[in-house]
Design a protein around this motif. Structure first.
Motif, short mmCIF file in Angstrom:
data_model
loop_
_atom_site.label_atom_id
_atom_site.label_comp_id
_atom_site.label_asym_id
_atom_site.label_seq_id
_atom_site.Cartn_x
_atom_site.Cartn_y
_atom_site.Cartn_z
N PHE A 54 0.85 -1.20 0.00
CA PHE A 54 0.00 0.00 0.00
C PHE A 54 0.88 1.25 0.00
N PHE A 55 1.86 1.28 0.89
CA PHE A 55 2.73 2.45 1.01
C PHE A 55 3.50 2.69 -0.29
N LEU A 56 4.05 1.61 -0.87
CA LEU A 56 4.86 1.77 -2.08
C LEU A 56 4.05 2.29 -3.26
N ARG A 57 2.75 2.07 -3.23
CA ARG A 57 1.90 2.53 -4.33
C ARG A 57 1.21 3.86 -4.03
N PHE A 58 0.93 4.08 -2.73
CA PHE A 58 0.15 5.27 -2.38
C PHE A 58 1.01 6.51 -2.15
N SER B 33 4.09 -7.45 -3.68
CA SER B 33 3.96 -6.10 -3.09
C SER B 33 5.17 -5.23 -3.37
N ILE B 34 6.34 -5.85 -3.54
CA ILE B 34 7.55 -5.05 -3.79
C ILE B 34 8.00 -5.15 -5.26
N SER B 35 7.18 -5.79 -6.09
CA SER B 35 7.56 -6.00 -7.49
C SER B 35 7.58 -4.67 -8.28
N PRO B 36 8.71 -4.31 -8.87
CA PRO B 36 8.76 -3.06 -9.65
C PRO B 36 7.74 -3.06 -10.80
N TRP B 37 7.53 -4.23 -11.39
CA TRP B 37 6.59 -4.38 -12.50
C TRP B 37 5.17 -4.00 -12.04
N HIS B 38 4.76 -4.59 -10.91
CA HIS B 38 3.41 -4.37 -10.41
C HIS B 38 3.26 -2.97 -9.82
N ILE B 39 4.33 -2.47 -9.22
CA ILE B 39 4.27 -1.12 -8.62
C ILE B 39 4.08 -0.06 -9.70
N LEU B 40 4.81 -0.21 -10.80
CA LEU B 40 4.71 0.78 -11.87
C LEU B 40 3.27 0.95 -12.33
N PHE B 41 2.61 -0.17 -12.59
CA PHE B 41 1.24 -0.08 -13.09
C PHE B 41 0.22 0.17 -11.97
N GLY B 42 0.69 0.09 -10.73
CA GLY B 42 -0.19 0.41 -9.59
C GLY B 42 -0.11 1.89 -9.22
N ILE C 132 15.67 -7.62 0.95
CA ILE C 132 14.43 -6.89 0.65
C ILE C 132 14.64 -5.40 0.92
N THR C 133 15.34 -5.09 2.02
CA THR C 133 15.59 -3.68 2.36
C THR C 133 16.41 -3.01 1.26
N PHE C 134 17.48 -3.69 0.82
CA PHE C 134 18.30 -3.13 -0.26
C PHE C 134 17.47 -2.93 -1.53
N SER C 135 16.61 -3.89 -1.80
CA SER C 135 15.76 -3.79 -3.00
C SER C 135 14.86 -2.56 -2.90
N LEU C 136 14.34 -2.32 -1.69
CA LEU C 136 13.44 -1.17 -1.51
C LEU C 136 14.20 0.16 -1.65
N ILE C 137 15.44 0.19 -1.20
CA ILE C 137 16.24 1.41 -1.36
C ILE C 137 16.49 1.65 -2.86
N HIS C 138 16.79 0.57 -3.55
CA HIS C 138 17.02 0.64 -4.99
C HIS C 138 15.75 1.13 -5.70
N LEU C 139 14.63 0.61 -5.24
CA LEU C 139 13.33 0.99 -5.81
C LEU C 139 13.08 2.49 -5.58
N TYR C 140 13.34 2.95 -4.36
CA TYR C 140 13.15 4.36 -4.03
C TYR C 140 14.00 5.23 -4.96
N SER C 141 15.26 4.85 -5.10
CA SER C 141 16.18 5.61 -5.94
C SER C 141 15.66 5.70 -7.38
N SER C 142 15.14 4.60 -7.86
CA SER C 142 14.69 4.55 -9.25
C SER C 142 13.38 5.30 -9.47
N VAL C 143 12.39 5.03 -8.59
CA VAL C 143 11.04 5.56 -8.79
C VAL C 143 10.95 7.04 -8.42
#
Lengths: 552, 283
Positions: free
Chosen positions: A18-22, A131-140, A401-412
């Motif tokens: 929810f947080f990653l999308r909202f 929930s942490i998938s970049p693919w699903h987050i993008l379209f969410g 997972i934490t590293f992935s989320l940091i990477h996601l934050y940097s990218s998005v």
């Protein structure tokens, strides 16, 4: 008690997703792409007049830019406008909402079809990875119909499996399958193929004499929902999209075509069918390719995030191992069947179009690929028996997972905003804010040489749909689906949306608005234009220029 | 489908010929694009073929041939060490004299400066500038250092190579038909129906009689090629292990289901006949 622990974890996972999308949903991506604007304004038009921008009553598919958009998403925006107003947040909300609803649905589906031994952990891992998938987050986070369609498809499948125990649920399942068919183009192929595969596999249960009435009602309901879409299937509008995109369109030059081959040999060397089949297979296999999944991602700037593929790189070994497991382990029964069907069917519609690795069209593939990764992750965790090893492995997993989320934050939130602002049509909101400050008595010309600028103007200025429909005739309602001719010049009150014609346009006292290619510094000098405002992209390069002519 | 493979089917002379025709695409397309420095790519392959032959015949000095690879193409400098280490690993550090390992290490130390110029470690001005620009976008230095650092530059190049090398589309569709990679010739390597043989071969790969040799060679080559600034054409080193996997897949398939085997083989031949003249015409 047995169910409480997984439920707590599920809520935690939903919270992360929810947080990653909202978080900054209406602000990031910063721009508003023309399709998003068009969907939003058409919804606004439906709300105010019951008609779309062309004056058609409740269309079955929306004409829009002549691309005939699927209707469901637009109709989902309609009730949101009175609540959230016509904003970027509103047009992205349905995608976000259904994206979050997909988590519990996937969890329930995996619980339903998995063997007892793996049921809860597999459902939780798969949901977490989704929930942490970049693919699903993008379209969410953005306005794309594919996420709503995926939810409906999964709901149809889940209710189908439930229906095997409680047959009445087949009716609901048919309802959701039917809705998914109308929700997005890809599901028009995927949903019937999955229904067909399920019907074959579970034919003995479904076609049982006891279920006859339920099955007839379900089929009728399913047909009733897809009927409106089927009724326009033979129209030029519906067909145009399919033929433009299809790699089997024989009027296009196939990939691998070698020019200047004389006629008798040309048939063999450039055989259209063989080249098209090769292209189809190449596209099809590209959806399973680790290179696309873990490194390149989608090449489309709006369907990917910078420096981030569709899956995280650490998931690669688990994907390869998982593929082996899902093919080999027959004990996985229903889970194996559904994952494999989903896996092989999902890329079919995307592979029929010429874009390589189109993640929008192949979104349903995210589900089987994540189940495959989760399955091998689970097997991996179970390799470690002593408790201290389990703690170490679990800690490493959490760290990853934490590293992935940091990477996601940097990218998005950082790179995408800086490098992809132009691709997200950044700047129109600022242009409309400037327009509001201009002298209302003077006409305005907005250059539309690159794009359909009128949709963003209508959206941000919230222009009265009835006035717009009256002033901009394109086709009669009878020809709505069949006449493909387009009227590119638009009139929005004092604003004319068309290409700038320098000689006559500079002789009239008016405002000229365009991007830096339409109105260059050289043209400002030559035509003695007065610079009113300059809107810049986040990287400080010029996006739009607002000028005033100086006829004297 | 039973997973047990008791005895592999043998091919008759005609089937062997057809398979050879199918496997001819990559060498032919390589010959057509690199007429000037053909030997750089073919001699290492011949050395590996000879090593495989000696290994198959259990002639003990076969690893020496691997030690000759860097002399034919400096890009293959790490391969002897990688191959021997992996082979020792698969054999629980038995069955191979450690002298070969020392030989491979010595070669690596001696020729490392020459190899470095061909590797991902060569200085890339553009990439460094781009990295600096990105660093300024982050709200704090810790996040910037975590997300954008110099290790990422090398890692990114290596992963780009690695994923290109493990991509089935690279070998069966010359990547995507509409994808042109600036630093790659996009060679046609195998007829696309042979992908079925490869998948079959990989599924039963652990049961391959020469599994340890082929696995060490594939893994070693992929790691070696991933370290190169541009692996294009040098990836021909993978020709032998991939072709062996195709042949093995065909053997297993013939044993499991002859109809599918003949159908796949026929499609391979049709596509090869279709592709071969195209290779010459597309030059």
């Amino acid at each position: 008690m047995k169910f409480i622990k997984p439920l707590i974890l599920l809520f935690l996972i939903i919270g992360i997703g929810f947080f990653l999308r909202f978080y900054k949903l209406g602000q990031i991506p910063a721009g508003l792409y023309l399709d998003e604007a068009a969907q939003g304004y058409n919804a606004y038009s439906i709300l105010k007049t019951g008609k779309d921008e062309y004056g058609k009553n409740f269309p079955i598919i929306f004409r829009s830019f002549g691309d005939f958009k699927t209707p469901l998403y637009i109709y989902l925006i309609v009730p949101l406008i009175p609540i959230f107003d016509l904003t970027k947040f509103t047009v992205r909300f349905p995608s976000f909402f259904f994206s979050v609803l997909t988590f519990p649905l996937l969890y329930l589906l995996i619980l339903e079809i998995s063997p007892k031994k793996v049921r809860y952990p597999l459902a939780l891992i798969s949901t977490l990875l989704l929930s942490i998938s970049p693919w699903h987050i993008l379209f969410g986070r953005t306005n794309f119909e594919c996420n709503v369609a995926l939810f409906l498809l999964l709901a149809g499948i889940y209710l189908f499996f439930k229906g095997l125990k409680i047959p009445k649920l087949f009716i609901l399942s048919a309802l959701f399958f039917g809705l998914s068919f109308s929700a997005y183009h890809s599901e028009r192929i995927i949903s019937p193929l999955i229904v067909f595969a399920l019907a074959i596999r579970y034919r003995q249960t479904i076609f049982n004499k006891k279920n006859r009435a339920v099955i007839i009602v379900s089929t009728l309901i399913g047909l009733l929902i897809v009927l409106p879409t089927l009724s326009v299937i033979s129209t030029a509008g519906f067909a145009s999209r399919a033929t433009t995109l299809s790699i089997f369109n024989f009027s296009r030059i196939p990939a691998g075509f070698i020019p200047n081959i004389p006629p008798p040999f040309n048939f063999i060397i450039n055989n259209h069918l063989v080249l098209s089949i090769k292209e189809f297979l190449s596209l099809y296999f590209s959806y399973f390719s680790p290179r696309n999944m873990f490194y390149l991602g989608d090449s489309g700037p709006r369907s990917s995030f910078p420096e981030l593929a569709t899956f995280y790189i650490w998931q690669l070994p688990f994907y390869i191992l998982g593929l082996f497991l899902i093919l080999k382990d027959k004990k996985l029964a229903d889970l194996r069947f559904l994952t494999l069907i989903f896996f092989f069917v999902s890329p079919v519609p995307a592979a029929l179009t010429s874009d390589p690795y189109s993640t929008i069209r192949a979104l349903p593939l995210v589900i089987p690929q994540l189940i495959i990764i989760s399955l091998s992750l689970l097997r991996f965790f179970r390799l470690f028996k002593p408790i201290y090893l389990k703690i170490i492995v679990f800690s490493v997993f959490i760290l990853t997972i934490t590293f992935s989320l940091i990477h996601l934050y940097s990218s998005v939130f950082i790179l995408n905003e800086y490098f992809r602002a132009k691709d997200w049509n950044y700047g129109w909101q600022q242009v409309t804010e400037e327009i509001k400050k201009l002298d209302p008595k003077l006409p305005i010309v907005v250059d539309n040489a690159r794009g359909e600028a009128y949709s963003q103007l209508l959206f941000f200025l919230k222009k009265d749909p009835l006035t717009y429909q009256t002033n901009n005739f394109e086709v009669t309602p009878n020809e709505y689906y069949s006449n493909l001719s387009r009227q590119t010049n638009k009139k929005i009150d004092q604003i004319s949306v068309r290409s700038i014609d320098w000689v006559p346009d500079t002789k009239v006292n008016q405002y000229l608005i365009g991007d830096y290619l339409a109105i260059s510094q050289e043209q400002i000098k030559t035509n003695k234009l007065q610079l009113i405002a300059e809107i810049k992209y986040p990287d400080s390069s010029p996006a739009f220029i607002i000028t005033k002519t100086n006829p004297e | 489908m039973k997973t047990k493979i008791s005895r592999l089917s043998k091919f008759n002379l005609f089937e062997q010929f057809l398979l050879l025709v199918c496997l001819s695409l990559w060498p032919v397309s390589l010959m057509l694009v690199s007429t000037n420095n053909l030997l750089i790519y073919f001699i290492p392959e011949l050395l590996i073929l000879a090593a495989y032959f000696f290994y198959y015949r259990k002639i003990s000095f076969w690893p020496i041939l691997f030690l000759c690879l860097p002399f034919t193409n400096i890009k293959l400098l790490p391969l002897p060490l990688l191959f021997i280490t992996l082979y020792l690993f698969f054999n629980h550090f038995k069955k191979l004299k450690l002298i070969y390992l020392f030989g491979a290490i010595s070669l690596l130390i001696i020729f490392l400066p020459n190899f470095r110029k061909q590797s991902i470690f060569v200085y890339d001005y553009e990439a460094n500038q781009s990295l600096i620009r990105k660093i300024y976008l982050y709200p704090n230095i810790y996040l910037a250092r975590f997300s954008q650092n110099k290790i990422n530059l090398y890692f990114d190049k290596a992963t780009n190579n690695f994923f290109g090398l493990i991509d089935p589309n690279n070998y069966f569709f010359a990547f995507h038909p509409r994808e042109i990679i600036s630093t790659n010739h996009n060679l046609n390597k195998y007829p696309f129906p042979s992908l079925i043989f490869v998948l079959f071969g990989l599924y039963y790969f652990l049961k391959h009689p020469q599994f340890k040799f082929i696995a060490s060679l594939i893994l070693g080559s992929i790691i070696n090629l991933s370290l190169l600034n541009n692996y294009d054409l040098a990836d021909f080193i993978l020709y032998l292990p991939l072709s062996l996997t195709i042949v093995y897949g065909a053997q297993v398939m013939k044993q499991k289901n002859q109809k599918i085997f003949y159908l796949t083989l026929s499609s391979c031949i049709i596509i090869t006949i279709f592709e071969l003249p195209r290779l010459f015409l597309a030059r």
